[in-house]
Design a protein around this motif. Sequence first.
Motif, PDB file in Angstrom:
ATOM      1  N   SER A 124       1.103  -1.174   0.059  1.00  0.00           N
ATOM      2  CA  SER A 124       0.112   0.071   0.187  1.00  0.00           C
ATOM      3  C   SER A 124       1.082   1.899   0.207  1.00  0.00           C
ATOM      4  O   SER A 124       2.009   1.633   0.586  1.00  0.00           O
ATOM      5  CB  SER A 124      -0.609   0.203   1.011  1.00  0.00           C
ATOM      6  N   SER A 180       0.738   5.715  -1.258  1.00  0.00           N
ATOM      7  CA  SER A 180      -0.105   7.116  -1.710  1.00  0.00           C
ATOM      8  C   SER A 180      -0.901   6.707  -2.716  1.00  0.00           C
ATOM      9  O   SER A 180      -2.208   7.623  -3.195  1.00  0.00           O
ATOM     10  CB  SER A 180       1.027   8.366  -1.951  1.00  0.00           C
ATOM     11  N   GLU A 217      -4.356   1.882  -2.628  1.00  0.00           N
ATOM     12  CA  GLU A 217      -4.670   1.454  -0.641  1.00  0.00           C
ATOM     13  C   GLU A 217      -5.298  -0.083  -1.138  1.00  0.00           C
ATOM     14  O   GLU A 217      -6.074  -0.485  -1.638  1.00  0.00           O
ATOM     15  CB  GLU A 217      -6.034   2.165  -0.474  1.00  0.00           C
ATOM     16  N   ASN A 267      -7.439   1.739  -6.049  1.00  0.00           N
ATOM     17  CA  ASN A 267      -8.134   0.311  -4.189  1.00  0.00           C
ATOM     18  C   ASN A 267      -8.210  -0.610  -5.511  1.00  0.00           C
ATOM     19  O   ASN A 267      -8.400  -0.878  -6.583  1.00  0.00           O
ATOM     20  CB  ASN A 267      -9.654   1.047  -3.935  1.00  0.00           C
TER      21      ASN A 267
END
Length: 599
Positions: A478, A480, A483, A521
């Motif tokens: 993970s 910036s 995620e 994501n």
Amino acid sequence: MKKKFLFSFFFFLLLGIFTHAQDQTNKSAYINKKLHNIDSLIKENQFEQAESLIQSTQNTFTFRANDEEQLAFDFRAAMILYEKGDEERALNSLLIGFEKLKSIPFSPLNIEYANYLAKIFFNSQNFDKAISYNKIALKKAKLLKDTVNITKSLIRLGSFFYAKKEEDSALIYFRRVTYFPVTPKTEVRISNALNNMGVIALSKDNFDLAKAYANQALEIKVKLKDTLGVALLKVNLGNLYHFENNYSAAIKNYKDAIRTIGKDESVDGLNFKKVAYENLSVSYDSLGDYQNAYFYLVKYDKVNKELTDEYLAENFAEVEAKYNLAKEEQKTEEEKSKTFRAQVLFVGLALVTLTFLILAFIFYKNYKLKEQNKLEQIHSNLQTRIINATIDAKEKERKTIAEILHDSVSALLSSANLHLQASKAQLNSKAPAEISKAQEIVKEASVKIRDLSHKLISSVLLKFGLAFAVHDICEKYSNSELELISDDNGIKRYDQKFEIKIYNIIEELINNILKHSKAKNASITLMERNGDKLLIQIIDDGKGFDVKRERKKDGLGLSHIEARVKIMKGVFNINSKKGEGTSIFISVPVYKSVKAELV
């Protein structure tokens, strides 16, 4: 050579298309000619000949039940049934055909079917049904912009309302015909409409208006050089004058009608003469001129006898013609029967032979296909086993190397560091600087060995199991831009070999997300079902890809992952579309759980 072949191929293809189109044109022209001949025979009441022509044409061509050509022949067959007195079968056939025509809304046959249905209902005094179908015919004629059938439908609607004694409604439809410009297509109907409007005016005792309509119609008939039409209107004018008690004017118009007909000895011509002679006799009688009244009554009687004799002669000729035709048809049927039996025998043998050849070919193709499928299955299984054997060997090798590095090399380096520390303590301040440098080198080597060991196989996986290892890899990757989250749903520990296999599959799929997806994501969900299956779902919101294309290219290693899942007797499913992200689902049976190894 290849270009020449392609040119020849396209040339023959175009030639084939052109020939097919030409054949279709010839077929349509032939069918239209036959339909015209059938219509002529029906008009002449030669129904048997018309039926024979319908049957022979249908034997020549094969039509589908809903083909426009088949429905055209069905329409003529229904007309014949009706004219021969079988109203019920005719009506049923027409209604079925009209229903089929719903799939061909722009066919002119819609108008013909609707008009004939209207005629049948009108003749059975069901005026409302007749009007309903005639309105459908009018609507279809407007859809096709068919001026002739528009005016015909308007005339019929007027006539049907007149029969219902709704003269005002009838007048509306007749008047709408007169709004059309007088052209070769409309002048006959306009003349008929004017004549009918005159009849309605007469029924209302409006003789002046009736005569005005009759004279307008007469002008059109004169322009058309329609002898019988002119004669009819002259008779109608004579009747109008007679009803006004203007017998001299009536006599003048009746005589004009007779002069117009002249030497026309056709049945229609004789019928007009008969009516004119009878009306002349009545008008002269009304004037008290009994000599002329008797004179024209004799003429009427003479024409009436001629019509009767002609009718009998026509009947005798028709019976004789039917008898001769029946004899010819019997001979033809006998010849056809012989030919047909020979054809049936030949076609039967040909079909049996063809069926045998087709079945043999199908059997051979199925056999070859089965053999090919078996070979492909064997090849696929072999490839899967080779891939998994290679991966298993790599996993085993990585685990062995990791264990050697951790258990042996790391221990040796730790021991060396302890010896160096002891030596440094004994020498106190006199210890050379090289001992400290050696310690630093040993520490750095220990760190690199530990890192290398963890790269080869996750220590978290070995110590704490799959759930913690997946959490760990999510935290590790993970950042910036991406995620990664995981949800293990409280799964327990499994056989270590099983956990390593699953972990490596998940790690490879995460690497694909990192390298190719451009996702923001991603989630990894682990779930145990019924205690014997592990479900894994990996979802990302990345750019997605064409699954079929990537399977062929195998740029993402999908076939290797699928092979690994397959050898574990699991299910691997991937759904992805460009711009819609990717969802991967894996279901594998769980290996029997054993006590985890401590490291």
